[in-house]
Design a protein around this motif. Structure first.
Motif, PDB file in Angstrom:
ATOM      1  N   LYS A   1       0.825  -1.207   0.000  1.00  0.00           N
ATOM      2  CA  LYS A   1       0.000   0.000   0.000  1.00  0.00           C
ATOM      3  C   LYS A   1       0.862   1.262   0.000  1.00  0.00           C
ATOM      4  CE  LYS A   1      -4.180  -1.714   0.035  1.00  0.00           C
ATOM      5  NZ  LYS A   1      -5.147  -1.440  -1.060  1.00  0.00           N
ATOM      6  N   LEU A   2       1.899   1.252   0.815  1.00  0.00           N
ATOM      7  CA  LEU A   2       2.772   2.425   0.873  1.00  0.00           C
ATOM      8  C   LEU A   2       3.530   2.630  -0.435  1.00  0.00           C
ATOM      9  CD1 LEU A   2       4.235   2.078   4.485  1.00  0.00           C
ATOM     10  CD2 LEU A   2       2.544   3.727   3.685  1.00  0.00           C
ATOM     11  N   LYS A   3       3.982   1.532  -1.020  1.00  0.00           N
ATOM     12  CA  LYS A   3       4.715   1.633  -2.281  1.00  0.00           C
ATOM     13  C   LYS A   3       3.813   2.173  -3.385  1.00  0.00           C
ATOM     14  CE  LYS A   3       7.779  -1.014  -5.304  1.00  0.00           C
ATOM     15  NZ  LYS A   3       8.379  -2.356  -5.571  1.00  0.00           N
ATOM     16  N   GLY A   4       2.547   1.789  -3.357  1.00  0.00           N
ATOM     17  CA  GLY A   4       1.600   2.278  -4.355  1.00  0.00           C
ATOM     18  C   GLY A   4       0.937   3.579  -3.957  1.00  0.00           C
ATOM     19  N   LYS A   5       1.348   4.125  -2.815  1.00  0.00           N
ATOM     20  CA  LYS A   5       0.786   5.378  -2.300  1.00  0.00           C
ATOM     21  C   LYS A   5      -0.734   5.291  -2.174  1.00  0.00           C
ATOM     22  CE  LYS A   5       4.560   8.172  -4.186  1.00  0.00           C
ATOM     23  NZ  LYS A   5       4.949   9.320  -5.052  1.00  0.00           N
ATOM     24  N   GLN A   6      -1.171   4.179  -1.624  1.00  0.00           N
ATOM     25  CA  GLN A   6      -2.605   3.935  -1.441  1.00  0.00           C
ATOM     26  C   GLN A   6      -2.932   3.910   0.050  1.00  0.00           C
ATOM     27  OE1 GLN A   6      -2.865   0.165  -3.502  1.00  0.00           O
ATOM     28  NE2 GLN A   6      -3.333   1.134  -5.463  1.00  0.00           N
ATOM     29  N   TRP A   7      -2.927   5.041   0.666  1.00  0.00           N
ATOM     30  CA  TRP A   7      -3.180   5.129   2.105  1.00  0.00           C
ATOM     31  C   TRP A   7      -4.663   4.946   2.389  1.00  0.00           C
ATOM     32  CZ3 TRP A   7      -0.058   4.999   6.141  1.00  0.00           C
ATOM     33  CH2 TRP A   7      -0.581   5.311   7.394  1.00  0.00           C
ATOM     34  N   THR A   8      -4.977   4.106   3.380  1.00  0.00           N
ATOM     35  CA  THR A   8      -6.365   3.868   3.777  1.00  0.00           C
ATOM     36  C   THR A   8      -6.500   4.058   5.286  1.00  0.00           C
ATOM     37  OG1 THR A   8      -6.025   1.489   4.134  1.00  0.00           O
ATOM     38  CG2 THR A   8      -6.650   2.197   1.902  1.00  0.00           C
ATOM     39  N   ALA A   9      -7.756   4.187   5.735  1.00  0.00           N
ATOM     40  CA  ALA A   9      -8.007   4.391   7.164  1.00  0.00           C
ATOM     41  C   ALA A   9      -7.578   3.178   7.980  1.00  0.00           C
ATOM     42  CB  ALA A   9      -9.486   4.689   7.394  1.00  0.00           C
TER      43      ALA A   9
END
Length: 276
Positions: free
Chosen positions: A160-168
């Protein structure tokens, strides 16, 4: 046995409610739900402890000598560990995942036929060496399961961090460094427990005079499991592998442990944990 099915049902239903409340807390940071989930989980632990005490009273030995008993004790240990982690580490998501896995194992165990064969016809139920051997192995499996779940969390967060996909949901995760550190500590706990278990098992074989059993598939697969985890430790200590690769290696090692526990019991000359 039918008269005792009420305790199985009670454990599963209360456990399911506990997981529902815990999920609500993980998803929405609902403190009331967390308190309710923790309280129900405490009641599950109490019922598990009562069940174990009843088995000890009825059979006069620690109930770990059948697959049903061993998996039940394994789940009791996981619930105990999750309480300790919830109290000292505050890892809500990891605690939820541990209990979710534990619930699945317990459901499978309860819905299977509890009429099981003993671990070995030659091993006495009151044999302290066998009891220590089994409980150490169960302890190591619990530590390895925690490590595997942590590695899964690491890979999920890394992706998620590598894809810059931050979630709650990611706000409930510790940092990658902390996850990797907790994984390393869990493996450090599991390896010596498994080493001691294997040594005691081999000692029992030698004392029985069945030297050919030292080449038993169960013994060899256990040694291979230790070798895979030793490789993980060497890679971790060397510092040459990135965290995500270490997580992959740890999951691979746990896969070997699962195969060792589930598959090689079928071909073992002295481990006969199978349902009738």
């Amino acid at each position: 046995m039918p008269a005792k099915t009420w305790i199985y049902d009670a454990i599963l239903y209360i456990y399911a409610l506990s997981l529902l409340f815990s999920f609500s807390d993980v998803a929405t940071k609902n403190r009331s739900a967390k308190r309710m989930g923790t309280g129900l989980l405490a009641f599950v632990w109490l019922l598990q402890t009562v069940f174990i005490a009843i088995r000890v009273y009825e059979h006069q030995y620690m109930p770990v000598l059948t697959m049903f008993e061993a998996l039940f004790f394994y789940c009791w240990m996981l619930v105990t560990v999750s309480f300790m982690m919830n109290w000292f580490l505050r890892l809500d998501l990891l605690v939820f995942l541990i209990n979710l896995a534990c619930f699945a194992i317990m459901a499978l165990n309860f819905f299977s036929d509890p009429a099981v064969t003993p671990i070995s016809e030659q091993w006495e139920a009151k044999d302290e060496l066998v009891f220590i051997h089994i409980t150490l192995a169960i302890g190591s499996y619990a530590a390895f399961l925690v490590a595997a779940l942590l590695s899964g969390m690491y890979l999920f967060m890394h992706r998620k961090l590598k894809g810059k996909q931050w979630t709650a949901v990611m706000t409930r995760f510790p940092s990658l460094d902390k996850i990797e550190g907790y994984t390393y500590r869990a493996v450090l706990i599991g390896i010596p427990l498994l080493i001691l278990s294997v040594v005691l098992g081999m000692t029992k074989v030698v004392l029985e005079g069945d030297m050919h059993l030292l080449a038993d598939p169960k013994v060899l697969s256990s040694l291979f499991s230790l070798a895979v985890y030793a490789f993980y430790l060497l890679q971790r200590i060397s510092g040459k592998q990135p965290g995500y690769m270490l997580a992959f290696w740890n999951l691979a090692a746990f896969t070997v442990v699962v195969i060792n526990f589930s598959l090689f019991n079928l071909y073992s000359g002295f481990h006969h944990w199978i349902w009738m």
